[in-house]
Design a protein around this motif. Sequence first.
Motif, PDB file in Angstrom:
ATOM      1  N   GLU A 333      45.294  43.202  35.712  1.00  0.00           N
ATOM      2  CA  GLU A 333      46.399  43.823  36.871  1.00  0.00           C
ATOM      3  C   GLU A 333      47.822  44.060  35.801  1.00  0.00           C
ATOM      4  OE1 GLU A 333      45.498  42.856  40.754  1.00  0.00           O
ATOM      5  OE2 GLU A 333      43.559  44.351  40.722  1.00  0.00           O
ATOM      6  N   LYS A 343      50.792  44.003  39.186  1.00  0.00           N
ATOM      7  CA  LYS A 343      51.735  42.935  39.212  1.00  0.00           C
ATOM      8  C   LYS A 343      51.257  41.429  38.150  1.00  0.00           C
ATOM      9  CE  LYS A 343      49.703  42.754  43.426  1.00  0.00           C
ATOM     10  NZ  LYS A 343      49.150  42.521  44.861  1.00  0.00           N
ATOM     11  N   LYS A 508      42.722  48.390  49.069  1.00  0.00           N
ATOM     12  CA  LYS A 508      43.188  48.441  47.586  1.00  0.00           C
ATOM     13  C   LYS A 508      42.138  49.052  46.815  1.00  0.00           C
ATOM     14  CE  LYS A 508      43.157  45.366  43.887  1.00  0.00           C
ATOM     15  NZ  LYS A 508      42.680  44.087  43.712  1.00  0.00           N
ATOM     16  N   ILE A 513      46.091  43.258  47.261  1.00  0.00           N
ATOM     17  CA  ILE A 513      45.963  42.298  49.089  1.00  0.00           C
ATOM     18  C   ILE A 513      46.432  42.275  48.910  1.00  0.00           C
ATOM     19  CG2 ILE A 513      43.989  40.012  49.097  1.00  0.00           C
ATOM     20  CD1 ILE A 513      41.818  41.142  47.464  1.00  0.00           C
ATOM     21  N   GLU A 514      47.588  41.535  48.519  1.00  0.00           N
ATOM     22  CA  GLU A 514      48.436  40.334  48.607  1.00  0.00           C
ATOM     23  C   GLU A 514      50.007  41.300  48.627  1.00  0.00           C
ATOM     24  OE1 GLU A 514      48.379  37.201  49.116  1.00  0.00           O
ATOM     25  OE2 GLU A 514      46.608  36.386  47.602  1.00  0.00           O
TER      26      GLU A 514
HETATM   27  P1  XMP Z   1      46.079  41.775  44.436  1.00  0.00           P
HETATM   28  O1  XMP Z   1      46.995  41.536  45.034  1.00  0.00           O
HETATM   29  O2  XMP Z   1      46.294  41.703  43.027  1.00  0.00           O
HETATM   30  O3  XMP Z   1      45.224  40.474  44.061  1.00  0.00           O
HETATM   31  O4  XMP Z   1      45.334  42.658  44.849  1.00  0.00           O
HETATM   32  C1  XMP Z   1      44.019  40.628  44.205  1.00  0.00           C
HETATM   33  C2  XMP Z   1      43.359  38.825  43.927  1.00  0.00           C
HETATM   34  O5  XMP Z   1      44.316  38.281  42.703  1.00  0.00           O
HETATM   35  C3  XMP Z   1      44.764  37.099  43.993  1.00  0.00           C
HETATM   36  N1  XMP Z   1      46.314  37.444  42.668  1.00  0.00           N
HETATM   37  C4  XMP Z   1      47.085  35.823  42.236  1.00  0.00           C
HETATM   38  N2  XMP Z   1      45.935  35.187  41.772  1.00  0.00           N
HETATM   39  N3  XMP Z   1      47.766  34.125  40.381  1.00  0.00           N
HETATM   40  C5  XMP Z   1      46.353  33.739  40.994  1.00  0.00           C
HETATM   41  O6  XMP Z   1      46.097  32.949  40.423  1.00  0.00           O
HETATM   42  C6  XMP Z   1      48.322  35.719  41.115  1.00  0.00           C
HETATM   43  O7  XMP Z   1      49.618  35.464  40.520  1.00  0.00           O
HETATM   44  C7  XMP Z   1      47.856  36.194  41.980  1.00  0.00           C
HETATM   45  N4  XMP Z   1      48.012  37.833  41.806  1.00  0.00           N
HETATM   46  C8  XMP Z   1      47.212  38.318  43.110  1.00  0.00           C
HETATM   47  C9  XMP Z   1      44.546  37.640  45.139  1.00  0.00           C
HETATM   48  O8  XMP Z   1      45.026  36.069  46.087  1.00  0.00           O
HETATM   49  C10 XMP Z   1      43.769  38.945  45.226  1.00  0.00           C
HETATM   50  O9  XMP Z   1      42.605  37.384  45.570  1.00  0.00           O
END
Ligand code: XMP
Length: 516
Positions: A333, A343, A508, A513-514
Amino acid sequence: MQHETILVLDFGGQYNQLIARRVRDLNVYAEVLPYTLSAEEIQKKAPKGMILTGGPNSAYGPGALEYDKDIFELGIPILGICYGAQVLAHGLGGEVAKAPASEYGRTEVDINKNGRLFAQVPEKTIAWMSHTDYIKKAPKGFKVTAETPICPVAAMEDVSRGFYATQFHPEVMHTKEGIKILRSFVKDVCGCSGDWHMGSFVENAIETVREKVGSGKVLCALSGGVDSSVSAVILSKAVGKQLTCVFVDHGLLRKNEADEVEAVFGKGGHYDLDFIRVNAQQRFYDKLAGVTDPEKKRKIIGEEFIRVFETEAKKIGKVDFLVQGTIYPDIIESGPGDSATIKSHHNVGGLPEHVDFKDIIEPLKMLFKDEVRKAGMELGIPKHLVMRQPFPGPGLGIRIIGDITEEKVEIVQEADAIYREEVAAYDGGKLAPTLGQYFAALTNVRSVGVMGDFRTYDHAIALRAVETSDFMTAEAAKLPWDLIEKVTTRIVNEVPHVNRVFYDCTNKPPGTIEFE
Ligand code: XMP
């Protein structure tokens, strides 16, 4: 011990690690290596089989990737998937061309059950396609084993030479019989018995890290979450007291979290680790003041983390390595190579350009979340820690939309604590384990309310709950209304400056998720 190995030759597709992961699910070790590997290097590794992955290029013409054609002479079974299928077709004298129409996503496929990979697959099945080119004509010696209205060769095989190909992706969940197809290749065609399991991964990771670190000192960035805890335990088993764990309270943790982490990992806790807690709240608040852009916030938090670790490393002296709990979805990602940045996960894309350590060690970087949990269980980490819901490194910083202030942190901490308490207690505790992740966020929306005959103009909280196992895709959970109602009432009554609560119904993709 040398394990049976399947080599996954990476031609740049999105699902390459997923292929390796599916092979591991079959208890066979899989290694992803670049497509440029020579036939000679492959032979030295003596794999039981090879899988050529998908990829964005064309298998013919000027954009085609240059690989060593001698790989076809090694006598090692090959499965080509998508681009890999086209590589096989083109490389062995078939015809690959632009398809009359592209096929993306869910596609009905007609299967020839006599195909060696398809003995267990019904004659009509659903597979996941993603291609603009197609195999127009199979090479000499190949039998066509599947087709779609658009693809005359959706799968083909030459059993005598051990070559198999599917235009569709057996590795993705949406391909209904995908795992059966991979099992046929790995077990029946390549003859793997399945001599690998997560315990082997853990042993190997400990050994590899021990060799790399030698007599050096190591600092582990420990957040108390699943990934960094599993990494810390691997390192502790590998290098014992050469390891120091540093836990940074950046002021963006959940309510009481810093004390809870210290209780588990600090003095007198479950582990005998050298543990340092750094209270760096103000430092992070100062840097983040007034910053609203999500990527900027992530980068600032990522950089500050590293600076704190560098400072601690200097105090310890002669620390060569920094350990991080990066897992595969963090990498994909954050947009490695030509992939798009979704991100910047704080531990990957959020890293500053210069990092004052000789090297960074990421023992879990090829695993998915549920595999990390299996590794954690193998290491004997208590189940309640291994099964904790993930918490991102940038913490509440990416759950407060817009700029961050101490007051906002406090609001989201309180609301989140109420939400988690109620979800955990709901239905005698049966609901919580069905949810991959659930948390409260601050929306950066203020709205008008009325409380005790007075007008209010206050914050809106968003509640999020998702069902997911690998966190790459997720479905918004259909939480029971009485639970949402109770949480809403409690948050509005108990958390000052909140007068409204939303529930996030987005999956998603298209959401993440965030919130940031
Ligand atoms: P997203 O928001 O990308 O999240 O759908 C997917 C999973 O990754 C976690 N997450 C992170 N974990 N550093 C981390 O250690 C980060 O910068 C980060 N950004 C998102 C999020 O909580 C979910 O479990």
